[in-house]
Scaffold this active site. Sequence first.
Site, PDB file in Angstrom:
ATOM      1  N   GLY A  96       5.447 -11.325   5.359  1.00 46.70           N
ATOM      2  CA  GLY A  96       4.855 -10.006   5.137  1.00 46.70           C
ATOM      3  C   GLY A  96       4.226  -9.933   3.756  1.00 46.70           C
ATOM      4  CB  VAL A 134       7.412  -9.405  -0.773  1.00 50.48           C
ATOM      5  CG1 VAL A 134       8.073 -10.163  -1.909  1.00 50.48           C
ATOM      6  CG2 VAL A 134       7.348  -7.923  -1.095  1.00 50.48           C
ATOM      7  N   GLY A 135       6.456 -11.856   0.986  1.00 52.04           N
ATOM      8  CA  GLY A 135       6.610 -13.281   1.312  1.00 52.04           C
ATOM      9  C   GLY A 135       5.284 -14.027   1.180  1.00 52.04           C
ATOM     10  CG  ASP A 166       7.223 -13.037   9.837  1.00 50.69           C
ATOM     11  OD1 ASP A 166       7.181 -12.523   8.699  1.00 50.69           O
ATOM     12  OD2 ASP A 166       7.451 -12.365  10.871  1.00 50.69           O
ATOM     13  NE  ARG A 197      14.336  -1.036  -4.970  1.00 52.83           N
ATOM     14  CZ  ARG A 197      14.094  -0.177  -5.951  1.00 52.83           C
ATOM     15  NH1 ARG A 197      14.875   0.854  -6.149  1.00 52.83           N
ATOM     16  NH2 ARG A 197      13.052  -0.364  -6.753  1.00 52.83           N
ATOM     17  CG  ASN A 217      16.298  -5.005   5.514  1.00 54.51           C
ATOM     18  OD1 ASN A 217      15.714  -5.036   6.593  1.00 54.51           O
ATOM     19  ND2 ASN A 217      15.720  -4.587   4.415  1.00 54.51           N
ATOM     20  CB  VAL A 219      13.020 -10.991  -2.156  1.00 51.35           C
ATOM     21  CG1 VAL A 219      12.056  -9.881  -2.541  1.00 51.35           C
ATOM     22  CG2 VAL A 219      12.775 -12.215  -3.044  1.00 51.35           C
ATOM     23  CB  SER A 220      15.780  -8.814   2.143  1.00 53.19           C
ATOM     24  OG  SER A 220      15.083  -9.961   2.576  1.00 53.19           O
ATOM     25  CG  ASP A 239      14.036  -3.685 -11.541  1.00 56.88           C
ATOM     26  OD1 ASP A 239      13.143  -3.311 -10.758  1.00 56.88           O
ATOM     27  OD2 ASP A 239      15.203  -3.933 -11.158  1.00 56.88           O
ATOM     28  NE  ARG A 254       7.777  -2.209 -10.188  1.00 59.33           N
ATOM     29  CZ  ARG A 254       8.376  -2.298  -9.017  1.00 59.33           C
ATOM     30  NH1 ARG A 254       9.658  -2.002  -8.903  1.00 59.33           N
ATOM     31  NH2 ARG A 254       7.706  -2.663  -7.949  1.00 59.33           N
ATOM     32  CG  HIS A 265      16.150  -4.076  -7.421  1.00 54.66           C
ATOM     33  ND1 HIS A 265      15.159  -3.848  -8.353  1.00 54.66           N
ATOM     34  CD2 HIS A 265      15.515  -4.114  -6.215  1.00 54.66           C
ATOM     35  CE1 HIS A 265      13.990  -3.765  -7.735  1.00 54.66           C
ATOM     36  NE2 HIS A 265      14.180  -3.915  -6.436  1.00 54.66           N
TER      37      HIS A 265
HETATM   38  N1  LIG Z   1      14.028  -7.345  -4.649  1.00 54.84           N
HETATM   39  C1  LIG Z   1      12.850  -6.804  -4.943  1.00 54.84           C
HETATM   40  O1  LIG Z   1      12.514  -6.636  -6.118  1.00 54.84           O
HETATM   41  C2  LIG Z   1      11.895  -6.447  -3.845  1.00 54.84           C
HETATM   42  C3  LIG Z   1      10.545  -6.192  -4.131  1.00 54.84           C
HETATM   43  C4  LIG Z   1       9.691  -5.861  -3.080  1.00 54.84           C
HETATM   44  C5  LIG Z   1      10.178  -5.812  -1.771  1.00 54.84           C
HETATM   45  N2  LIG Z   1      11.490  -6.062  -1.545  1.00 54.84           N
HETATM   46  C6  LIG Z   1      12.032  -6.075  -0.193  1.00 54.84           C
HETATM   47  O2  LIG Z   1      11.515  -7.239   0.481  1.00 54.84           O
HETATM   48  C7  LIG Z   1      11.499  -7.013   1.878  1.00 54.84           C
HETATM   49  C8  LIG Z   1      10.131  -7.354   2.434  1.00 54.84           C
HETATM   50  O3  LIG Z   1       9.156  -6.466   1.974  1.00 54.84           O
HETATM   51  P1  LIG Z   1       7.641  -6.595   2.491  1.00 54.84           P
HETATM   52  O4  LIG Z   1       6.864  -5.560   1.799  1.00 54.84           O
HETATM   53  O5  LIG Z   1       7.207  -8.016   2.435  1.00 54.84           O
HETATM   54  O6  LIG Z   1       7.820  -6.173   4.024  1.00 54.84           O
HETATM   55  P2  LIG Z   1       6.872  -6.569   5.247  1.00 54.84           P
HETATM   56  O7  LIG Z   1       7.209  -5.641   6.374  1.00 54.84           O
HETATM   57  O8  LIG Z   1       5.467  -6.657   4.807  1.00 54.84           O
HETATM   58  O9  LIG Z   1       7.352  -8.046   5.624  1.00 54.84           O
HETATM   59  C9  LIG Z   1       8.608  -8.320   6.134  1.00 54.84           C
HETATM   60  C10 LIG Z   1       8.460  -9.479   7.096  1.00 54.84           C
HETATM   61  O10 LIG Z   1       9.759  -9.906   7.519  1.00 54.84           O
HETATM   62  C11 LIG Z   1       9.607 -10.378   8.839  1.00 54.84           C
HETATM   63  N3  LIG Z   1      10.895 -10.499   9.499  1.00 54.84           N
HETATM   64  C12 LIG Z   1      11.693  -9.519  10.004  1.00 54.84           C
HETATM   65  N4  LIG Z   1      12.807 -10.072  10.539  1.00 54.84           N
HETATM   66  C13 LIG Z   1      12.715 -11.406  10.381  1.00 54.84           C
HETATM   67  C14 LIG Z   1      13.537 -12.491  10.700  1.00 54.84           C
HETATM   68  N5  LIG Z   1      14.712 -12.329  11.327  1.00 54.84           N
HETATM   69  N6  LIG Z   1      13.137 -13.742  10.390  1.00 54.84           N
HETATM   70  C15 LIG Z   1      11.948 -13.947   9.756  1.00 54.84           C
HETATM   71  N7  LIG Z   1      11.115 -12.943   9.415  1.00 54.84           N
HETATM   72  C16 LIG Z   1      11.498 -11.694   9.714  1.00 54.84           C
HETATM   73  C17 LIG Z   1       8.691  -9.345   9.482  1.00 54.84           C
HETATM   74  O11 LIG Z   1       8.136  -9.829  10.686  1.00 54.84           O
HETATM   75  C18 LIG Z   1       7.682  -9.102   8.368  1.00 54.84           C
HETATM   76  O12 LIG Z   1       6.556  -9.934   8.509  1.00 54.84           O
HETATM   77  C19 LIG Z   1      11.905  -5.536   2.056  1.00 54.84           C
HETATM   78  O13 LIG Z   1      13.283  -5.457   2.363  1.00 54.84           O
HETATM   79  C20 LIG Z   1      11.621  -4.922   0.700  1.00 54.84           C
HETATM   80  O14 LIG Z   1      12.407  -3.780   0.464  1.00 54.84           O
HETATM   81  C21 LIG Z   1      12.358  -6.367  -2.553  1.00 54.84           C
HETATM   82  O1  LIG Z   2      10.795  -0.257  -4.170  1.00 55.63           O
HETATM   83  C1  LIG Z   2      11.094  -0.948  -3.211  1.00 55.63           C
HETATM   84  O2  LIG Z   2      11.664  -0.512  -2.205  1.00 55.63           O
HETATM   85  C2  LIG Z   2      10.727  -2.403  -3.198  1.00 55.63           C
HETATM   86  C3  LIG Z   2      11.212  -3.159  -4.394  1.00 55.63           C
HETATM   87  O3  LIG Z   2      12.589  -3.114  -4.515  1.00 55.63           O
HETATM   88  C4  LIG Z   2      10.504  -2.741  -5.643  1.00 55.63           C
HETATM   89  O4  LIG Z   2      11.169  -2.421  -6.623  1.00 55.63           O
HETATM   90  O5  LIG Z   2       9.255  -2.774  -5.659  1.00 55.63           O
END
Ligand SMILES: NC(=O)c1ccc[n+]([C@@H]2O[C@H](COP(=O)([O-])OP(=O)(O)OC[C@H]3O[C@@H](n4cnc5c(N)ncnc54)[C@H](O)[C@@H]3O)[C@@H](O)[C@H]2O)c1
Ligand SMILES: O=C(O)C[C@H](O)C(=O)O
Length: 308
Positions: free
Chosen positions: A9, A11-12, A32, A88, A95, A118-119, A148, A151, A175
């Site tokens: 998605g 982030v990935g 994915d 979150r 998740n 990251v999730s 963080d 930012r 976080h």
């Molecule tokens: N830790 C951080 O600082 C941080 C920052 C940004 C986003 N995030 C988190 O990262 C996650 C992803 O965010 P995103 O914006 O990329 O979301 P997104 O919806 O764009 O992408 C998520 C992807 O995960 C895939 N997916 C779902 N289940 C799966 C599985 N079992 N196996 C493989 N792939 C699978 C989906 O098909 C989708 O393509 C979210 O939980 C978001 O909150 C964390």
């Molecule tokens: O804000 C969110 O839910 C995604 C991520 O943890 C972020 O800080 O950007």
Amino acid sequence: MKITVVGAGAVGATTADNIIRRELAEEVVLLDIKEGVSEGKSLDMYQTAALLGFNTRPVGSTNDYEKTKGSDVVVITSGLPRKPGMTREELIGINAGIVKGVTENILKYSPKAIIIVVSNPMDTMTYLALKESGINKKRLIGMGGALDSARFKTYLALAMDVSPLDIHGMVIGGHGDTTMIPLTRLATYNGIPVSRFLSPEQLEKVAADTMVGGATLTKLIGTSAWYAPGAATLLLVESIVRNQKRIVPCSVYLNGEYGQKDICMGVPVVLGRGGWEKVINLRLSDAEKAAFEKSAEAVRSMNGALTL
Ligand SMILES: NC(=O)c1ccc[n+]([C@@H]2O[C@H](COP(=O)([O-])OP(=O)(O)OC[C@H]3O[C@@H](n4cnc5c(N)ncnc54)[C@H](O)[C@@H]3O)[C@@H](O)[C@H]2O)c1
Ligand SMILES: O=C(O)C[C@H](O)C(=O)O
């Protein structure tokens, strides 16, 4: 060197793109569950090689973990992002199942991998991955503090009208919108305390803006951010792969450090080929210590919602 990114998605895919541009591995696998998406995005990325000049090969995989075999580093980004108005923490139900399944599959094919989670809710997902896998704690790292802190530095630079490159500062703790702790007292402008340039009110605003940094972007975009999260994840991957020993605040398993046990939350660690190699012990003020304890309470109560 082989690196896998799970979740193609926002982030990935951004993380994978950053990794291949920096040539941190011979092969980067993007996996994915959505049919064809990771193959399509990998091919699109590879078509930039002739334009940007890199030799790393991106490979897509629709849920075929065989392709991830022998990965040295794995980044888990699979899972739902939040929508405006959500926290979150509200993502935990869906998740947790995703992160648990992905961690199991990854370790089947890459038993020695260093795993970066990251999730969200990230501290709890890191704890879950560690508890379910039983791997050495030094190989499990949650990414949150790097983002963080970026930012925090950006808001400081904007308030001071200077380059973010000259700002040093860290955010520790959980976080979460209310659990992160921007360390204003220790932030500097090339070694000079930022309190010499900003008033207490301005510094308070910078800290408050940092804490809701993710929520602000989610409100503006409609889903959560990916450019800075992808760059922050790259920082972790690069320090590990190139054994740079950078100090980065990461969510790691604490066993007495910062007065906490049996919890994953953000503290400064040294990142190298062994994963997180050591925790850097900051001398926190009484107020910072109290904030860290409060943050730990909130993260611990979220962990309590897991069925381990
Ligand atoms: N830790 C951080 O600082 C941080 C920052 C940004 C986003 N995030 C988190 O990262 C996650 C992803 O965010 P995103 O914006 O990329 O979301 P997104 O919806 O764009 O992408 C998520 C992807 O995960 C895939 N997916 C779902 N289940 C799966 C599985 N079992 N196996 C493989 N792939 C699978 C989906 O098909 C989708 O393509 C979210 O939980 C978001 O909150 C964390
Ligand atoms: O804000 C969110 O839910 C995604 C991520 O943890 C972020 O800080 O950007």
